[in-house]
Design a protein around this motif. Structure first.
Motif, mmCIF file in Angstrom:
data_model
loop_
_atom_site.group_PDB
_atom_site.id
_atom_site.type_symbol
_atom_site.label_atom_id
_atom_site.label_comp_id
_atom_site.label_asym_id
_atom_site.label_seq_id
_atom_site.Cartn_x
_atom_site.Cartn_y
_atom_site.Cartn_z
ATOM 1 N N LYS A 18 0.826 -1.216 0.000
ATOM 2 C CA LYS A 18 0.000 0.000 0.000
ATOM 3 C C LYS A 18 0.854 1.256 0.000
ATOM 4 O O LYS A 18 0.394 2.322 -0.428
ATOM 5 C CB LYS A 18 -0.950 -0.011 1.208
ATOM 6 N N LEU A 19 2.096 1.151 0.449
ATOM 7 C CA LEU A 19 2.989 2.305 0.473
ATOM 8 C C LEU A 19 3.253 2.829 -0.940
ATOM 9 O O LEU A 19 3.554 4.005 -1.119
ATOM 10 C CB LEU A 19 4.303 1.932 1.161
ATOM 11 N N SER A 21 1.083 3.370 -3.112
ATOM 12 C CA SER A 21 -0.022 4.251 -3.493
ATOM 13 C C SER A 21 -0.154 5.481 -2.610
ATOM 14 O O SER A 21 -0.998 6.338 -2.870
ATOM 15 C CB SER A 21 -1.342 3.468 -3.466
ATOM 16 N N VAL A 22 0.645 5.569 -1.566
ATOM 17 C CA VAL A 22 0.611 6.739 -0.684
ATOM 18 C C VAL A 22 1.444 7.829 -1.343
ATOM 19 O O VAL A 22 2.638 7.652 -1.561
ATOM 20 C CB VAL A 22 1.169 6.407 0.719
ATOM 21 N N THR A 23 0.796 8.943 -1.668
ATOM 22 C CA THR A 23 1.534 10.026 -2.316
ATOM 23 C C THR A 23 2.003 11.054 -1.295
ATOM 24 O O THR A 23 1.417 11.215 -0.230
ATOM 25 C CB THR A 23 0.690 10.710 -3.402
ATOM 26 N N ARG A 24 3.067 11.715 -1.669
ATOM 27 C CA ARG A 24 3.688 12.758 -0.847
ATOM 28 C C ARG A 24 3.465 14.102 -1.532
ATOM 29 O O ARG A 24 2.955 14.159 -2.647
ATOM 30 C CB ARG A 24 5.190 12.476 -0.732
ATOM 31 N N SER A 35 5.423 8.705 -4.676
ATOM 32 C CA SER A 35 4.891 7.859 -3.613
ATOM 33 C C SER A 35 5.904 7.774 -2.475
ATOM 34 O O SER A 35 7.100 8.014 -2.669
ATOM 35 C CB SER A 35 4.573 6.450 -4.132
ATOM 36 N N THR A 36 5.406 7.409 -1.314
ATOM 37 C CA THR A 36 6.290 7.214 -0.171
ATOM 38 C C THR A 36 7.264 6.070 -0.448
ATOM 39 O O THR A 36 8.425 6.128 -0.037
ATOM 40 C CB THR A 36 5.476 6.958 1.106
ATOM 41 N N GLU A 73 3.171 4.696 7.185
ATOM 42 C CA GLU A 73 2.334 5.544 6.339
ATOM 43 C C GLU A 73 1.485 4.739 5.360
ATOM 44 O O GLU A 73 0.566 5.290 4.752
ATOM 45 C CB GLU A 73 3.198 6.547 5.576
ATOM 46 N N GLY A 77 -1.344 7.203 5.533
ATOM 47 C CA GLY A 77 -0.856 8.222 4.622
ATOM 48 C C GLY A 77 0.247 9.087 5.199
ATOM 49 O O GLY A 77 0.683 8.911 6.328
ATOM 50 N N ASP A 78 0.682 10.038 4.387
ATOM 51 C CA ASP A 78 1.779 10.931 4.724
ATOM 52 C C ASP A 78 1.231 12.273 5.192
ATOM 53 O O ASP A 78 0.198 12.731 4.700
ATOM 54 C CB ASP A 78 2.660 11.150 3.482
#
Length: 188
Positions: A18-19, A21-24, A35-36, A73, A77-78
C-alpha cells in the motif's frame, strides 16, 4: 520445507504494498506526485551512494532503517512537513499502524521492524541520525528536481530538517549544495 510463517509474511508484504499508493507532497521530474515507497527507495540509494562519506556506521542497519522509517504511512498516509504541526501525534500514529501491519509476523520479526522504527524516530543511534538527515536531504533533492506547482514553497526547504543535516559535517556540506539549487529554483 518449513513454513516459517509464510502466510503471515506474505500478508505483511501485501500490507506494505500500500505504500506504493501513498503520495507525498513532492513531485517527480515529470510532474507526478511521488509515492512514499519511491521516496524510501531513493533514500536507501542515497545511503548506498554516500556510504563511504557517512563515517563509521553499519550500512546494513542504515538500509534497514531507510526501508522501515515511513512504513507506517501505508495505512494512514503521509503528513507533509509544512503541516506536521497540525499532526502532533504523527509518529505515534505511524507506530500504531506499523504494529497493526506487522501483527501477522512472528513476534521477533515484528519486534525487529517496530524496533527499527522506534530507533529512527528517536534518532537513538549513529545510523538513525544518519538516516534522519538523509531523509531530509532526499526530500530537498526531490524538490530541486521536481516539476513542482507554481506556488511551491521553496523557502520552507531552506530550514527544513536542519537540526539533523547540520549535525553531521559531510551531510551539512551536501545540504549546502542542495540549498544552492533550492535558491536557484526560488528565482525562476
Amino acid at each position: 520445507m518449513p513454513n516459517h510463517n509464510l502466510h503471515g509474511k506474505l500478508e505483511f508484504l501485501r500490507q506494505a504494498e500500500k505504500l506504493k499508493s501513498v503520495t507525498r507532497s513532492a513531485h517527480t521530474s515529470t510532474g507526478r506526485r511521488e509515492s512514499t515507497a519511491e521516496h524510501s527507495w531513493r533514500l536507501a540509494l542515497l545511503a548506498l551512494v554516500f556510504e563511504e562519506e557517512l563515517g563509521d556506521v553499519d550500512i546494513c542497519k542504515v538500509l534497514k532503517l531507510c526501508l522501515v522509517h515511513d512504513l507506517g504511512e501505508a495505512l494512514s498516509g503521509d503528513v507533509p512537513a509544512p503541516q506536521a504541526h497540525t499532526a502532533p501525534d504523527k509518529g505515534m500514529n505511524e507506530r500504531q499502524d506499523l504494529i497493526a501491519m506487522t501483527s501477522m509476523l512472528e513476534p521477533s520479526m515484528q519486534g525487529t521492524i517496530v524496533g527499527l522504527f522506534d530507533e529512527y524516530e528517536a534518532a537513538a543511534s549513529p545510523e538513525a541520525k544518519v538516516v534522519k538527515a538523509l531523509d531530509k536531504i532526499e526530500t530537498l533533492l526531490q524538490h530541486t528536481q521536481g516539476d513542482n506547482p507554481p506556488d511551491f514553497d521553496y523557502a520552507f526547504n531552506l530550514e527544513y530538517g536542519r537540526q539533523y543535516t547540520d549535525a553531521i559535517p559531510f551531510l551539512a556540506s551536501l545540504r549546502h549544495a542542495i540549498d544552492e539549487e533550492t535558491r536557484k529554483r526560488m528565482t525562476r
